[in-house]
Write a protein that holds these residues in place. Structure first.
Motif, PDB file in Angstrom:
ATOM      1  N   GLN A 356      22.403  19.502   9.804  1.00  0.00           N
ATOM      2  CA  GLN A 356      21.045  20.170   9.529  1.00  0.00           C
ATOM      3  C   GLN A 356      21.125  21.538   9.321  1.00  0.00           C
ATOM      4  N   ILE A 357      22.137  22.392   9.619  1.00  0.00           N
ATOM      5  CA  ILE A 357      22.392  24.035   9.385  1.00  0.00           C
ATOM      6  C   ILE A 357      22.938  23.746   7.803  1.00  0.00           C
ATOM      7  N   LEU A 358      23.616  23.012   7.519  1.00  0.00           N
ATOM      8  CA  LEU A 358      23.939  23.109   5.969  1.00  0.00           C
ATOM      9  C   LEU A 358      22.585  22.855   5.024  1.00  0.00           C
ATOM     10  N   GLU A 359      22.019  22.029   5.356  1.00  0.00           N
ATOM     11  CA  GLU A 359      20.703  21.695   4.726  1.00  0.00           C
ATOM     12  C   GLU A 359      19.920  22.669   4.545  1.00  0.00           C
ATOM     13  N   ARG A 364      15.967  25.850  -1.050  1.00  0.00           N
ATOM     14  CA  ARG A 364      15.302  26.673  -1.922  1.00  0.00           C
ATOM     15  C   ARG A 364      13.805  26.559  -1.564  1.00  0.00           C
ATOM     16  N   VAL A 365      13.193  27.649  -1.888  1.00  0.00           N
ATOM     17  CA  VAL A 365      11.738  27.795  -1.801  1.00  0.00           C
ATOM     18  C   VAL A 365      11.213  28.162  -2.987  1.00  0.00           C
ATOM     19  N   PHE A 422       9.259  39.987  11.319  1.00  0.00           N
ATOM     20  CA  PHE A 422       8.215  39.410  11.196  1.00  0.00           C
ATOM     21  C   PHE A 422       8.271  38.518   9.867  1.00  0.00           C
ATOM     22  N   ILE A 423       8.587  39.104   8.803  1.00  0.00           N
ATOM     23  CA  ILE A 423       8.905  38.400   7.599  1.00  0.00           C
ATOM     24  C   ILE A 423       9.627  37.126   7.870  1.00  0.00           C
ATOM     25  N   GLU A 424      10.929  37.278   8.380  1.00  0.00           N
ATOM     26  CA  GLU A 424      11.985  36.216   8.649  1.00  0.00           C
ATOM     27  C   GLU A 424      11.251  35.043   9.606  1.00  0.00           C
ATOM     28  N   LYS A 425      10.487  35.548  10.512  1.00  0.00           N
ATOM     29  CA  LYS A 425       9.876  34.610  11.437  1.00  0.00           C
ATOM     30  C   LYS A 425       8.886  33.953  10.500  1.00  0.00           C
ATOM     31  N   LEU A 426       8.030  34.504   9.785  1.00  0.00           N
ATOM     32  CA  LEU A 426       7.204  33.638   8.735  1.00  0.00           C
ATOM     33  C   LEU A 426       7.872  32.616   8.011  1.00  0.00           C
ATOM     34  N   LEU A 427       9.096  32.977   7.249  1.00  0.00           N
ATOM     35  CA  LEU A 427       9.673  32.124   6.449  1.00  0.00           C
ATOM     36  C   LEU A 427      10.492  30.897   7.401  1.00  0.00           C
ATOM     37  N   GLU A 429       9.203  29.932  10.388  1.00  0.00           N
ATOM     38  CA  GLU A 429       8.096  28.697  10.666  1.00  0.00           C
ATOM     39  C   GLU A 429       7.478  28.071   9.534  1.00  0.00           C
ATOM     40  N   THR A 430       7.331  28.506   8.441  1.00  0.00           N
ATOM     41  CA  THR A 430       6.507  27.928   7.456  1.00  0.00           C
ATOM     42  C   THR A 430       7.628  26.940   6.529  1.00  0.00           C
ATOM     43  N   PHE A 431       8.685  27.380   6.613  1.00  0.00           N
ATOM     44  CA  PHE A 431       9.538  26.505   5.509  1.00  0.00           C
ATOM     45  C   PHE A 431      10.818  25.875   6.486  1.00  0.00           C
ATOM     46  N   ASN A 432      10.738  25.803   7.554  1.00  0.00           N
ATOM     47  CA  ASN A 432      11.508  25.113   8.647  1.00  0.00           C
ATOM     48  C   ASN A 432      12.850  25.506   8.291  1.00  0.00           C
TER      49      ASN A 432
END
Length: 446
Positions: A356-359, A364-365, A422-427, A429-432
């Motif tokens: 899961q970590i490697l995935e 990429r987003v 804050f930006i890291e948290k957004l990323l 939560e949004t992109f798992n």
């Protein structure tokens, strides 16, 4: 990874060159400050130039055998020889201000006998007006590189010489393509017992004597048909220990520390083993910090869970959940497990976590998805930071392993750590991005 080792007599400027090569900002200094000593010991860092990476090793002063009558100098010489044996390229740094001495000629002769590629670099040439200082050194080599490690004169030429020697990325063998997992931690926390349990056979020496495993050892294991490379490393002792008077035992432990750092660099995921009886101590935090600074995936194993009485396990589990949040807050993305290397409790969960970590690590987003998020959360948001107006414009992903994002703003100096978190948290939560480290870089739009 391509390895460059800097050698030379004491005070030739090796550490200054090392710091310039690894661009020793606060982040890099945090790593090198953890390594033992300044002049006696090996310093290790990662250099990145023109999209190429290489390891840089700064050694202590290169004494001759005649000068190495005491045990400390002998051990220093052995350390340097160990570093040279692992080098792809050696920089023999010469002191242009002090001039050529017989020791320089002796060192050059020894370096030639190694068969390694060597660059002969004359330091302390602070400007073109000092170029006459290099003439004496032509007896060592007709190809000399003048340099000032302090001012940067000649530095670009040196970097070019290094980069042209780094071979292009080759297609890897099947084993090199396997996920690499480094088992790290202090001595005697049970790393070898865990790796033996994961392998299903006795592959490592297991002993109650701290530091029994002194070298990194690779082993391939299979879990449900998928193969992984496990790297067992020597135990990393508390760093204050290295500041004591050198002994043969300390010297071996110092080399073990160096090899453990290299193992973390090689790995995709580090597994930090912590002693359930002793709890999370200062050195555990420092090891986790090294993993975080190298942006590797991380799994925390609370080992020796079999020694916790059954009626105390629930209470102890809650204690460690709180301790991890409090003491390892900077790797809050890292999953943790309570395990036992002896009875193999929950060890089968390690490999699914690695997958899961490697995935996440390779995810990429698209820029459109990222800026859709920015438009929803940060468009037209103007923040005040220290009296400066801060505005976020857009974001893009520029790399993976780890996922790396660049955020463009109007004023880079106004961005604080809480903005980045804050930006890291957004990323996340949004992109798992659940378990992977994330790197966020800030750039100012011109």
């Amino acid at each position: 990874m391509f390895t460059v080792v800097i050698v030379g007599r004491p005070n030739a400027g090796k550490s200054t060159l090392f710091n310039r090569m690894v661009r020793a900002d606060d982040k890099i200094k945090a790593i090198t400050d953890r390594l033992p000593g300044v002049t006696r010991d090996i310093n290790y860092g990662l250099a990145k130039w023109d999209n190429k990476e290489f390891t840089v090793v700064d050694t202590g002063g290169f004494f001759s055998e005649q000068d190495s009558e005491d045990s400390i100098h002998k051990q220093m010489l052995e350390q340097i020889q160990m570093a040279i044996s692992e080098a792809d390229l050696i920089i023999h740094l010469l002191d242009g201000k002090e001039g050529l001495i017989p020791h320089d000629l002796e060192t050059a002769r020894k370096l030639r006998t190694t068969g390694k590629d060597v660059l002969w670099v004359v330091n302390k040439i602070d400007s073109p007006s000092h170029l006459s200082r290099i003439y004496d050194f032509y007896s060592i080599s007709p190809e000399l590189i003048p340099l000032s490690a302090i001012t940067g004169y000649g530095f670009e030429e040196l970097i070019e010489k290094i980069l042209e020697r780094i071979p292009p990325t080759k297609s890897t063998t099947s084993e090199e393509e396997l996920p690499k997992i480094a088992i790290v931690g202090r001595p005697n926390v049970g790393k070898s017992t865990i790796i033996n349990a994961l392998l299903g056979k006795k592959r490592m020496i297991v002993s109650s004597v701290p530091g029994t495993t002194r070298d990194a050892i690779d082993a391939v294991c299979t879990y449900y048909g998928k193969k992984y490379v496990l790297i067992d490393t020597a135990g990393i002792r508390r760093l204050s220990y290295y500041k004591e008077e050198l002994s043969e035992h300390v010297y071996v432990e110092k080399l073990a520390y160096f090899k453990a750092l290299r193992s973390i660099e090689r790995a995709d995921v580090a597994v930090l083993v912590i002693d359930a009886i002793e709890g999370i101590v200062n050195q555990d935090q420092k090891i986790a910090g090294i993993v975080a600074e190298q942006k590797k995936g991380l799994i925390i194993l609370i080992n020796k869970w079999d020694l916790i009485p059954q009626n105390e396990k629930d209470k102890k589990a809650k204690f460690f959940a709180d301790e991890i949040k409090r003491k390892l807050w900077f790797v809050d993305y890292a999953p943790y497990l309570t395990v036992s290397g002896i009875d193999k409790t929950r060890l089968t969960k390690v490999f699914p976590l690695v997958d899961q970590i490697l995935e996440d690590y390779s995810k990429r987003v698209s820029t459109s998805e990222l800026n859709k998020l920015f438009n929803q959360k940060l468009k037209d948001v103007v923040l005040s930071s220290g009296g400066k107006e801060l505005k976020f414009y857009y974001i893009t992903q520029v790399d993976v392993k780890p996922p790396t994002f660049v955020v463009f703003v109007n004023d880079k100096s106004a961005v604080k750590q809480n903005h980045i978190k804050f930006i890291e948290k957004l990323l996340r939560e949004t992109f798992n991005f659940k378990f992977s480290p994330i790197e966020i870089k800030i750039k100012q739009r011109k």
